[in-house]
Design an enzyme around this catalytic site. Structure first.
Site, short mmCIF file in Angstrom:
data_model
loop_
_atom_site.label_atom_id
_atom_site.label_comp_id
_atom_site.label_asym_id
_atom_site.label_seq_id
_atom_site.Cartn_x
_atom_site.Cartn_y
_atom_site.Cartn_z
N ASP A 13 0.81 -1.22 0.00
CA ASP A 13 0.00 0.00 0.00
C ASP A 13 0.85 1.27 0.00
O ASP A 13 0.45 2.31 0.55
CB ASP A 13 -0.97 0.02 1.20
N GLU A 14 2.00 1.22 -0.62
CA GLU A 14 2.91 2.36 -0.65
C GLU A 14 2.46 3.44 -1.63
O GLU A 14 2.99 4.55 -1.62
CB GLU A 14 4.32 1.90 -1.04
N LYS A 16 1.85 2.25 -5.03
CA LYS A 16 2.40 1.71 -6.28
C LYS A 16 1.54 2.09 -7.48
O LYS A 16 2.05 2.49 -8.53
CB LYS A 16 2.50 0.18 -6.19
N GLY A 40 -4.80 -4.18 -3.50
CA GLY A 40 -5.78 -3.11 -3.70
C GLY A 40 -5.00 -1.91 -4.19
O GLY A 40 -4.23 -1.33 -3.43
N HIS A 41 -5.14 -1.59 -5.46
CA HIS A 41 -4.31 -0.54 -6.09
C HIS A 41 -5.22 0.62 -6.49
O HIS A 41 -6.10 0.46 -7.33
CB HIS A 41 -3.57 -1.12 -7.31
N GLN A 222 1.68 -6.33 -3.43
CA GLN A 222 2.29 -6.53 -2.11
C GLN A 222 3.64 -5.79 -2.07
O GLN A 222 3.75 -4.75 -2.67
CB GLN A 222 2.43 -8.01 -1.77
N ARG A 303 -4.92 0.02 9.15
CA ARG A 303 -3.51 -0.33 9.00
C ARG A 303 -2.73 0.11 10.23
O ARG A 303 -3.06 1.15 10.83
CB ARG A 303 -2.92 0.33 7.75
N GLY A 397 0.03 14.20 -2.77
CA GLY A 397 -1.42 14.08 -2.68
C GLY A 397 -1.87 12.85 -3.46
O GLY A 397 -1.07 12.26 -4.20
#
Ligand code: GDP
Ligand code: IMO
Ligand code: MG
Length: 407
Positions: A13-14, A16, A40-41, A222, A303, A397
């Site tokens: 969840d960075e 990507k 989840g992207h 991931q 998270r 953002g």
């Protein structure tokens, strides 16, 4: 021609997808190489928010050929739900291609994921319960069903039925409810027929593209520290998100990889169990959750949050041969009077922090690197110095245009 890999440098969840969306403009194909609908992207374009689980994040561009590579595990109900949602929003998925070698996820994988997790009690991994682990386990024990099998409907029908019977025995032995075999067979024969036109030899497809000098973008799901081999085992996923996995999961050899972009937030998050040296369990952690909207896209789970850990990032550089970093969500730290970065671990394994003054400025509107406040510049410079590879993109953002080019 360049092959770019985008890989998470933390626990997922960075951001990507946002970086992939940004880089997609200069590529022809976006190829998912591992994982499944545990991912989840999110891509935000104006007032539109797209949350993708299986379809590559480049799909929003008409010129992109989205490819689901051989390393992915594919849940057909999710794939077609996602495809229908995109199409209803005016995004064509006609060019989507799915590797004939990609393994399929079935309802028994989800049942077993839940039963295994329940069996672990307090030691549970905190999986997404999408059946990812059991599907990769079946791949490893050489009993998995692959996408290419839908091209022979009669044989596929027989194989699904036989597999359902076999898996039901395991489910019952673990105390679970047996699944309705004939309902699953009918559902998947129908889904298989729908999948058939998208299935092809994607290794061939991608190498033809390389021969034409097309630029390919390989999309990791991931992240490095959820990697089955290199992550915080057993609190990991069941595939290899690290850059080596991009080769295995697409059939493109390492010689082709030219640009390997590690994505990191300006702080850390983790969803599920496992070690987290810089975790904040106080109100600062709550503040990161609140401002960063740190709730899982797939499971809705809160998270865990903490300060940025560059010890991990240095390891991510080695594990992936990162050529550069994209630092996302810097704006989430806007209201922190001071910010910390873990630069080493002490003798007892505890994080040792560099403490920096906050910038207390809204970065939301900053699109020019020269307009970043000096404290924010110092933060990015420290990360760059400590990690040892250049930072190229800094996220300010969630929106497509909210970033600055650092170098
Ligand atoms: P992925 O799994 O790595 O693609 O990341 P996710 O989509 O699960 O989570 C990242 C979240 O952060 C999404 O909601 C993005 O819209 C959002 N995001 C990405 N980059 C930035 C950024 O620079 N700033 C802010 N505030 N949000 C961002
Ligand atoms: P993206 O691609 C964050 C975590 C789960 C759990 C562990 C194993 O959006 O970054 P699994 O269902 O894969 O067997 O769960 O991995 N996990 C993720 N965490 N982002 C993800 O994907 C994740 N995919 C799996 O929470 O701890
Ligand atoms: Mg995600």
């Amino acid at each position: 021609m360049p092959v770019t890999v985008v890989v998470g440098a933390q626990w997922g969840d960075e951001g990507k997808a946002k970086v992939i969306d940004l880089l997609a403009a200069e590529h022809s194909h976006v190829v998912r190489y591992q994982g499944g609908h545990n991912a989840g992207h999110t891509v935000v374009v104006g007032s539109e928010r797209y949350a993708l689980q299986l379809i590559p994040s480049g799909v929003l561009y008409p010129h992109i050929i989205p490819v689901i590579g051989n390393g992915v595990v594919v849940d057909l109900p999710t794939l077609f739900k996602e495809l229908d949602t995109l199409e209803s929003r005016g995004i064509s998925c006609a060019k989507l291609r799915v590797s004939s070698q990609a393994h399929l996820i079935f309802p028994w994988h989800q049942s077993l994921d839940a039963l295994y997790e329940a069996g672990r009690g307090d030691d549970r991994i905190g999986t997404t319960l999408k059946g990812i682990g059991p599907a990769y386990a079946d791949k490893a024990r050489r009993i998995g069903l692959r996408a290419g099998e839908v091209l022979n409907p009669a044989a596929f029908r027989k194989a699904v039925g036989a597999m359902a019977e076999m898996q039901n025995r395991d489910i019952v032995a673990l105390g679970g409810e047996p699944l309705d075999v004939s309902a699953i067979v009918e559902q998947f024969v129908e889904l298989g027929a729908r999948l058939a036109p998208y299935v092809c030899d994607t290794v061939e497809l991608l190498h033809e593209a390389l021969d034409r000098d097309d630029a390919l973008l390989l999309e990791g799901a991931q992240a490095t520290f959820l990697d089955l081999d290199h992550g915080t085992y057993p609190f990991v996923t069941s595939s290899n998100p690290t850059a080596g996995g991009a080769c295995v999961g697409t059939g493109i050899g390492p010689r082709y990889l030219t640009r390997i972009v590690g994505i990191t937030k300006a702080y850390c998050t983790r969803v599920g169990s496992g070690p987290f040296p810089t975790e904040l369990t106080d109100e600062l952690g709550d503040k990161l959750v609140e401002i960063g909207h740190e709730f899982g896209t797939v499971t809705g789970r809160r998270r865990r949050t903490g300060w940025l850990d560059v010890v991990m990032l240095r390891k991510a550089v080695r594990l992936n041969s990162l050529t550069e970093i994209a630092l996302t969500k810097l704006d989430v730290l806007d209201t922190f009077p001071e910010v910390k970065v873990c630069t080493e671990y002490g003798a007892a394994g505890e994080p040792v922090y560099a403490v920096l003054p906050g910038w207390l400025t809204d970065l939301g509107a900053v699109t020019d690197v020269d307009l970043l406040p000096p404290q924010a510049r110092e933060f990015v410079s420290l990360v760059e110095r400590e990690v040892g590879v250049p930072v190229r993109i800094v996220g300010t953002g969630a929106e497509r245009d909210s970033y600055v080019i650092w170098s």
